[in-house]
Design a protein around this motif. Structure first.
Motif, PDB file in Angstrom:
ATOM      1  N   UNK A 286     -12.298 -45.865  73.493  1.00 47.78           N
ATOM      2  CA  UNK A 286     -12.379 -44.662  72.658  1.00 47.78           C
ATOM      3  C   UNK A 286     -13.668 -43.904  72.975  1.00 47.78           C
ATOM      4  N   UNK A 287     -14.750 -44.652  73.198  1.00 48.71           N
ATOM      5  CA  UNK A 287     -16.016 -44.015  73.551  1.00 48.71           C
ATOM      6  C   UNK A 287     -15.932 -43.223  74.845  1.00 48.71           C
ATOM      7  N   UNK A 288     -15.261 -43.769  75.862  1.00 46.67           N
ATOM      8  CA  UNK A 288     -15.081 -43.029  77.116  1.00 46.67           C
ATOM      9  C   UNK A 288     -14.272 -41.750  76.876  1.00 46.67           C
ATOM     10  N   UNK A 289     -13.223 -41.847  76.056  1.00 43.15           N
ATOM     11  CA  UNK A 289     -12.362 -40.689  75.798  1.00 43.15           C
ATOM     12  C   UNK A 289     -13.116 -39.562  75.098  1.00 43.15           C
ATOM     13  N   UNK A 290     -14.099 -39.910  74.275  1.00 40.30           N
ATOM     14  CA  UNK A 290     -14.817 -38.908  73.487  1.00 40.30           C
ATOM     15  C   UNK A 290     -16.164 -38.527  74.094  1.00 40.30           C
ATOM     16  N   UNK A 291     -16.513 -39.102  75.235  1.00 40.23           N
ATOM     17  CA  UNK A 291     -17.844 -38.903  75.817  1.00 40.23           C
ATOM     18  C   UNK A 291     -18.076 -37.437  76.184  1.00 40.23           C
ATOM     19  N   UNK A 292     -19.278 -36.953  75.802  1.00 36.85           N
ATOM     20  CA  UNK A 292     -19.647 -35.584  76.147  1.00 36.85           C
ATOM     21  C   UNK A 292     -20.882 -35.504  77.015  1.00 36.85           C
ATOM     22  N   UNK A 293     -21.465 -36.646  77.325  1.00 36.66           N
ATOM     23  CA  UNK A 293     -22.669 -36.671  78.143  1.00 36.66           C
ATOM     24  C   UNK A 293     -22.768 -38.019  78.850  1.00 36.66           C
ATOM     25  N   UNK A 294     -23.713 -38.108  79.779  1.00 39.64           N
ATOM     26  CA  UNK A 294     -23.924 -39.364  80.491  1.00 39.64           C
ATOM     27  C   UNK A 294     -24.376 -40.465  79.532  1.00 39.64           C
ATOM     28  N   UNK A 295     -25.084 -40.106  78.479  1.00 44.13           N
ATOM     29  CA  UNK A 295     -25.537 -41.104  77.505  1.00 44.13           C
ATOM     30  C   UNK A 295     -24.359 -41.692  76.736  1.00 44.13           C
ATOM     31  N   UNK A 296     -23.358 -40.872  76.425  1.00 42.62           N
ATOM     32  CA  UNK A 296     -22.155 -41.386  75.772  1.00 42.62           C
ATOM     33  C   UNK A 296     -21.434 -42.377  76.684  1.00 42.62           C
TER      34      UNK A 296
END
Length: 399
Positions: A286-296
């Protein structure tokens, strides 16, 4: 008592080979994309490897239970070396798919057989620690490989990455050829009874649960390897080196905690560890799907690493215990590695279709759903009886 010479040889042989593969794998999606490959074709590059493994893993795992382990390990490592040369001369998507198909055959001779060999020499009661320690070779290789691959490609080009893959596979070949004892000295050749029949293996509910969990977990790996590089390159405009670090991070964390988690798996509830790890992996997707930056992406990779590091030593400990008590270690490891291949095939191929039909990020949502489902199915299939750690007299019925 663990035979340190055999264990060390297997550990460093597989570490060298897997590091070589790790150098190349994260670069293939971007390379294929530059050749005009669609999401489906990128999925097929990874899926063809898993497809051939799916067909050959049960055969080679069973064969190693009957005829021994060393000759299959050496042949598989030699095949990896030759396939590395073929990668150097590939210049279209179709050839990449074909090469990966044959690489899967070589892998099916090697991976489950090496794991079965380690299982043969594992002392009873130390399955979690021993397999956790050994699996560090796999995860360390897969984490170091992508990191090296990005730097090699940026500094010397893609062909240099393929050459490094071949050289490392050759090191593994020579280590196994000269340091492993003759087949006649293997424990699998010295026993006095035949392994149980295949139907007895696949009818065990807990084995089925382990199989389905492994499919789900490796489907997520297939999605990450196939589409995280594309997401990072196309949407976040990251360099090859940074992409290599991202792919490496989750694998590195998982490998780093395998040994302590294996130690705990010999003392705690193994099934609970598997379920906790599965939930963490699903959250990571889920985190990969919602990532908006390299930190995510970094945070999601960390969650993925901890999830795999917690669940897989316990998973392999149960498989080793059941394989040892049934004299079917190669068959069990072949089945678990087959689950790995099916997961990679389903994850990469179906996620590629979702990328083409919907959006790239939907591939990661798909992975989260698979992982939640796989964890739930494992719980349901294994809840009817105490875990292995609760009653070690509950074995697979012999034929």
């Amino acid at each position: 008592m663990l035979d340190k010479k055999i264990f060390g040889t297997l550990f460093f042989s597989i570490f060298a080979a897997v590091t070589g593969v790790g150098i190349v794998v994260p670069l293939l999606p971007v390379y294929a994309h530059s050749l005009g490959a669609s999401g489906l074709y990128i999925g097929l590059i990874f899926g063809s490897f898993s497809l051939s493994r799916t067909f050959f893993l049960p055969y080679f795992g069973r064969k190693s239970d009957k005829s021994g382990r060393k000759h299959l390990i050496v042949t598989g490592l030699a095949g990896y070396t030759l396939i590395s040369i073929a990668f150097v001369f590939s210049n279209n998507v179709e050839s990449l798919i074909a090469i990966r198909f044959f690489q899967g055959i070589a892998s099916s001779m090697m991976m489950p057989v090496i794991q079965a060999y380690v299982g043969d020499i594992t002392p009873k009661g130390r399955e979690g620690f021993t397999m956790g320690l050994f699996n560090m070779s796999l995860f360390m290789g897969l984490s170091l490989g992508p990191l090296m691959g990005g730097g090699i490609k940026d500094g010397f080009g893609l062909e240099a990455a393929f050459i490094c893959m071949g050289a490392l596979s050759l090191i593994g070949f020579f280590l196994s050829l000269f340091l492993l004892p003759p087949i006649s000295q293997e424990r699998v050749r010295q026993r006095n009874r035949a392994p149980i029949k295949w139907r007895r293996v696949v009818q065990d509910r807990e084995v089925i649960g382990l199989f389905l969990f492994r499919v789900a977990y490796t489907a997520c790996i297939g999605i990450i390897w196939g589409f995280l590089p594309v997401l990072a390159d196309a949407e976040l405009l990251l360099s090859s080196s940074t992409i290599g670090v991202l792919v490496m991070l989750g694998v590195f964390i998982s490998g780093a905690i395998h040994m302590p988690m294996g130690y705990l798996a010999d003392r705690l509830n193994r099934k609970m560890m598997i379920m906790i790890g599965g939930m963490l992996v699903a959250v990571a997707m889920i985190g990969f799907a919602r990532a908006g930056s390299v930190y995510d992406l970094i945070v999601a990779s960390l969650f993925f690493g901890f999830g795999g590091g917690i669940s897989m030593p316990a998973h392999m400990a149960i498989a080793v215990f059941k394989g040892g008590e049934s004299d079917a270690m190669g068959s069990l490891m072949g089945l678990m590695t087959m689950a790995h291949s099916l997961g990679m095939l389903a994850g990469s191929t179906l996620a590629g279709l979702m990328m083409d039909l919907l959006q790239l990020r939907d591939s990661f949502w798909f992975g989260a759903g698979i992982m939640f489902t796989g964890t739930l199915l494992f719980f349901m299939l294994s809840r009817r009886k105490p875990g292995v750690e609760g009653n070690r007299n509950q074995l697979i019925a012999r034929s």
